[in-house]
Design a protein around this motif. Structure first.
Motif, PDB file in Angstrom:
ATOM      1  N   CYS A 668       0.826  -1.212   0.000  1.00  0.00           N
ATOM      2  CA  CYS A 668       0.000   0.000   0.000  1.00  0.00           C
ATOM      3  C   CYS A 668       0.855   1.256   0.000  1.00  0.00           C
ATOM      4  O   CYS A 668       0.543   2.243  -0.684  1.00  0.00           O
ATOM      5  N   ASP A 669       1.949   1.239   0.792  1.00  0.00           N
ATOM      6  CA  ASP A 669       2.849   2.398   0.803  1.00  0.00           C
ATOM      7  C   ASP A 669       3.460   2.626  -0.575  1.00  0.00           C
ATOM      8  O   ASP A 669       3.589   3.776  -1.029  1.00  0.00           O
ATOM      9  N   PHE A 670       3.824   1.567  -1.263  1.00  0.00           N
ATOM     10  CA  PHE A 670       4.408   1.703  -2.598  1.00  0.00           C
ATOM     11  C   PHE A 670       3.390   2.282  -3.590  1.00  0.00           C
ATOM     12  O   PHE A 670       3.717   3.167  -4.392  1.00  0.00           O
ATOM     13  N   ILE A 671       2.134   1.801  -3.535  1.00  0.00           N
ATOM     14  CA  ILE A 671       1.111   2.311  -4.455  1.00  0.00           C
ATOM     15  C   ILE A 671       0.833   3.786  -4.191  1.00  0.00           C
ATOM     16  O   ILE A 671       0.725   4.606  -5.120  1.00  0.00           O
ATOM     17  N   VAL A 672       0.710   4.168  -2.915  1.00  0.00           N
ATOM     18  CA  VAL A 672       0.401   5.559  -2.581  1.00  0.00           C
ATOM     19  C   VAL A 672       1.536   6.483  -2.991  1.00  0.00           C
ATOM     20  O   VAL A 672       1.319   7.548  -3.590  1.00  0.00           O
ATOM     21  N   GLU A 673       2.780   6.110  -2.679  1.00  0.00           N
ATOM     22  CA  GLU A 673       3.903   6.969  -3.003  1.00  0.00           C
ATOM     23  C   GLU A 673       4.153   7.068  -4.511  1.00  0.00           C
ATOM     24  O   GLU A 673       4.704   8.055  -4.995  1.00  0.00           O
ATOM     25  N   THR A 674       3.729   6.033  -5.269  1.00  0.00           N
ATOM     26  CA  THR A 674       4.022   6.017  -6.706  1.00  0.00           C
ATOM     27  C   THR A 674       2.917   6.659  -7.535  1.00  0.00           C
ATOM     28  O   THR A 674       3.193   7.419  -8.476  1.00  0.00           O
ATOM     29  N   PHE A 675       1.661   6.429  -7.194  1.00  0.00           N
ATOM     30  CA  PHE A 675       0.566   6.826  -8.073  1.00  0.00           C
ATOM     31  C   PHE A 675      -0.351   7.903  -7.499  1.00  0.00           C
ATOM     32  O   PHE A 675      -1.191   8.425  -8.224  1.00  0.00           O
ATOM     33  N   ILE A 676      -0.241   8.228  -6.218  1.00  0.00           N
ATOM     34  CA  ILE A 676      -1.185   9.152  -5.595  1.00  0.00           C
ATOM     35  C   ILE A 676      -0.470  10.445  -5.231  1.00  0.00           C
ATOM     36  O   ILE A 676       0.680  10.450  -4.794  1.00  0.00           O
TER      37      ILE A 676
END
Length: 677
Positions: A668-676
């Motif tokens: 989740c941290d990777f998705i948030v930092e990359t796409f949000i």
């Protein structure tokens, strides 16, 4: 009869001859007008006895007014202590012992600059693992305590003389070596001296004859320097004067003040109990007591209070027990009114009474008991905690005290919606096209079907939503910064809001705990086996070889008993001369001399020091060591699940970031930092 008269005559002749010799003309004072008359001789002798009495009383210090003022240290000692303070400010992570050792070995006028340059270029050569723990650096300013500073020559002489008088069974060189290890602090060196003295042959003989036992440093009342003297008609603890004002003040503060404080508290408690018993007896004689509505015991007017509704009389003992049970037991919900911070009426006769004991009466009652101030402080903390929880606001708490404040990221009036990072859209499209054209398209289709099936489950959707919301909060927190500074004046420490550890620039979460653990273990292991040269203050540890050690400054000593074997040219004669194979460390059965090859069982000492350090760390952190942390202690590099790469099991570290399968939080941290955004 004849013999008795003859002996009596001869004894009288001897006494008369002694008197005649004592009153010879050469020794008799000449008659003068200023000579005292026989009638004044008794007062003269009494004055002599009074002077002798005063001198005997001055040997012990009972009150602080009897302490001599501390003299100003010499200029060279002041300069050395100033250099210690400057070096501690420049290198706050290094122990003061390193600076003291280097300042003692260098004689250049610009030694401060030379030492600074050496520590900057090659610190490992001089530090040798002697670094401060990270939490200690945060708690206190970079300064030099009184026990770490250089001592004056007069102080060293007084401490040495004091140790020589008490430990007569030890050699002077052994005492000097132990004092050097503790920076010439008598109270710090005494436990080691007691241990060495109990092993000497003189103590063994005296313990057999007189059945003596060694007095430990923790037995303050039985300390050989502490005696009880009559002061103002009562016995008071006193410390024996040493002749040095600084040492006398140190011994008085460490040995006498705790005894006086404890005696004062005991006397106050007994006086208060006696006064209360007299007051109770007088009130009972006049029938002026009041019955408590809770315990039905009689109390005087000064020891009773009442509720503000129906006027139920409650004694202070019931109030104290109710507050203590509410704070530390199960009576919080039943006894405490959270909104007003008062005590509900504990009367037994009326369970429907809505009255309360006011906060002022609670304070009066709690101050009458032991540890009442601490219980009131705990009560205030629990009331404040209840108020914060009932407010429903997001809070940020200090991990070192009870301080809390509203999170500054809480913005109910300006909630910014989440947006997709537009710069990542082309990359996402190219990634999906590449996956669809590759053989991994089937795997992607299977994963999509599995995700769709799991999405139909409400609990799974809720779990993913909570993890995603937490990841967004962590991302916002990292953007804002993880450093939190407590605004409590009694605390004021900086901490990390992610790992709740002390903040150290540059901060890495949980790394400070591991570094502190490693430093604490290394420090404990080095302190357990180190020796200090009393001539140049150089620290060293024997790794192998015999027990005859020679310092680079030329000082020769025995590693076992720390005795100087170079001044008297004793050399190898200090050790056992009976035949034994080289390296045999067993005790000799024919003499009690030190063994040339005796070892201290260094492995056992190091294991014990390491275990004690890890135990203290576990008590501080309130958790157990993981396999990676245990591996970090062994080789400084943490393994994955305790498995090393040399066996070929570390393949995950090359395939996945961090060498392990990512968790849901990390995904989740990777998705948030990359796409949000």
């Amino acid at each position: 009869m004849f013999l008795s008269s003859l002996l009596g005559t001869s004894s009288r002749r001897r006494r008369s001859s002694k008197i005649a010799r004592s009153k010879s003309p050469s020794q008799m004072p000449e008659p003068s007008s200023s000579s005292p008359s026989p009638s004044r001789s008794p007062s003269h002798s009494s004055s002599h006895s009074q002077v002798g009495q005063t001198a005997s009383r001055s040997e012990y210090i009972v009150d602080e007014s009897q302490l001599e003022p501390v003299t100003q240290p010499p200029a060279d000692v002041v300069d050395l202590n100033n250099d210690l303070v400057n070096l501690s400010a420049i290198f706050p992570d290094i122990q003061v012992e390193v600076f003291r050792e280097m300042l003692s070995n260098f004689s250049d006028e610009s030694k401060l600059f030379v030492i600074t340059d050496m520590l900057l270029k090659n610190p490992a050569t001089y530090v040798k693992g002697r670094r401060r723990i990270t939490d200690q650096i945060q708690e206190q300013e970079p300064s030099v305590s009184k026990a770490e500073a250089f001592r004056t020559p007069a102080y060293k002489t007084a401490v040495r003389a004091l140790a020589l008088r008490e430990f007569k069974g030890l050699s002077r060189s052994s005492i000097d070596a132990v004092l050097s290890e503790s920076n010439h602090s008598y109270l710090d060196a005494r436990p080691t001296l007691v241990d060495l003295s109990s092993k000497s042959w003189k103590f063994a003989i005296s313990s057999i004859i007189f059945r003596r036992k060694p007095v430990t440093s923790s037995e303050t009342e039985a300390h050989p320097l502490v005696a009880w003297r009559v002061d103002g008609g009562a016995l008071a603890p006193a410390v024996k004067a040493t002749g040095n004002g600084e040492l006398d003040r140190e011994l008085f503060e460490e040995l006498i003040l705790p005894l006086k404080s404890r005696e004062k508290d005991t006397r106050q408690k007994s006086d208060r109990a006696f006064a209360l018993s007299l007051q109770t007896a007088e009130a009972e004689a006049c029938e002026a007591t009041y019955e408590c509505a809770c315990c039905y015991s009689d109390s005087v007017f000064e020891e009773i209070t009442s509720c503000n509704a129906e006027g139920h009389m409650v004694c202070f003992r019931c109030v104290q027990q109710s507050i203590t049970e509410a704070v530390f037991g199960q009576g919080w919900q039943r006894s405490i009114h959270k909104d007003t911070g008062t005590l509900r009426c504990p009367a037994v006769s009326s369970t429907d009474c809505q009255g309360c004991i006011s906060a002022e009466q609670i304070q009066r009652a709690m101050h009458e008991t032991e540890n009442g101030a601490e219980i009131l402080e705990k009560l205030d903390q629990r009331l404040a905690e209840h108020g914060l929880l009932s407010s429903g606001l997001p809070l940020v708490r200090c991990p070192f005290c009870s301080y809390a404040e509203v999170d500054d990221l809480y913005m109910p009036d300006d909630v910014r919606p989440l947006r997709l990072r537009l710069s990542m859209v082309p990359n996402v499209v190219l990634f999906l096209v590449a996956v669809l054209l590759s053989p991994a398209a089937l795997l992607l289709a299977i994963l999509s079907l599995v995700w769709l099936a799991l999405s139909l489950n409400g609990s799974f959707r809720q779990f993913v939503s909570e993890q995603f919301t937490a990841a967004v909060g962590r991302y916002q927190r990292r953007r804002r910064g993880l450093k939190f500074v407590c605004q409590n004046s009694a605390c004021g420490r900086a901490s990390c809001m992610s790992c709740s550890k002390a903040w150290v620039d540059v901060h890495v979460c949980h790394e400070s705990a591991l570094i502190a653990l490693r430093n604490q273990v290394e420090q404990a292991m080095s302190m357990a086996i180190k020796r200090v040269c009393p001539r140049c203050n150089t620290c060293f540890v024997k790794m192998e070889g015999c027990n005859k050690l020679t310092c680079p400054c030329g000082y020769k000593m025995c590693y076992v008993c720390r005795k100087d074997i170079g001044t008297s040219n004793e050399g190898y004669q200090h050790f056992c001369q009976h035949f034994r194979p080289e390296g045999d460390g067993r005790d000799c059965m024919e003499c009690d001399k030190c063994n040339l090859w005796e070892t201290e069982n260094t492995d056992a000492i190091l294991r014990k020091a390491k275990a004690d350090a890890e135990r203290r760390w576990r008590e501080t952190e309130s958790r157990e060591l993981s396999n990676a942390e245990k591996a970090y202690l062994e080789n400084g590099v943490g393994n994955i699940g305790g498995v090393g790469r040399e066996n070929g099991e570390g393949l995950l570290s090359y395939v996945l970031p961090g060498g392990k399968i990512p968790t849901v939080e990390e995904i989740c941290d990777f998705i948030v930092e990359t796409f949000i955004v």
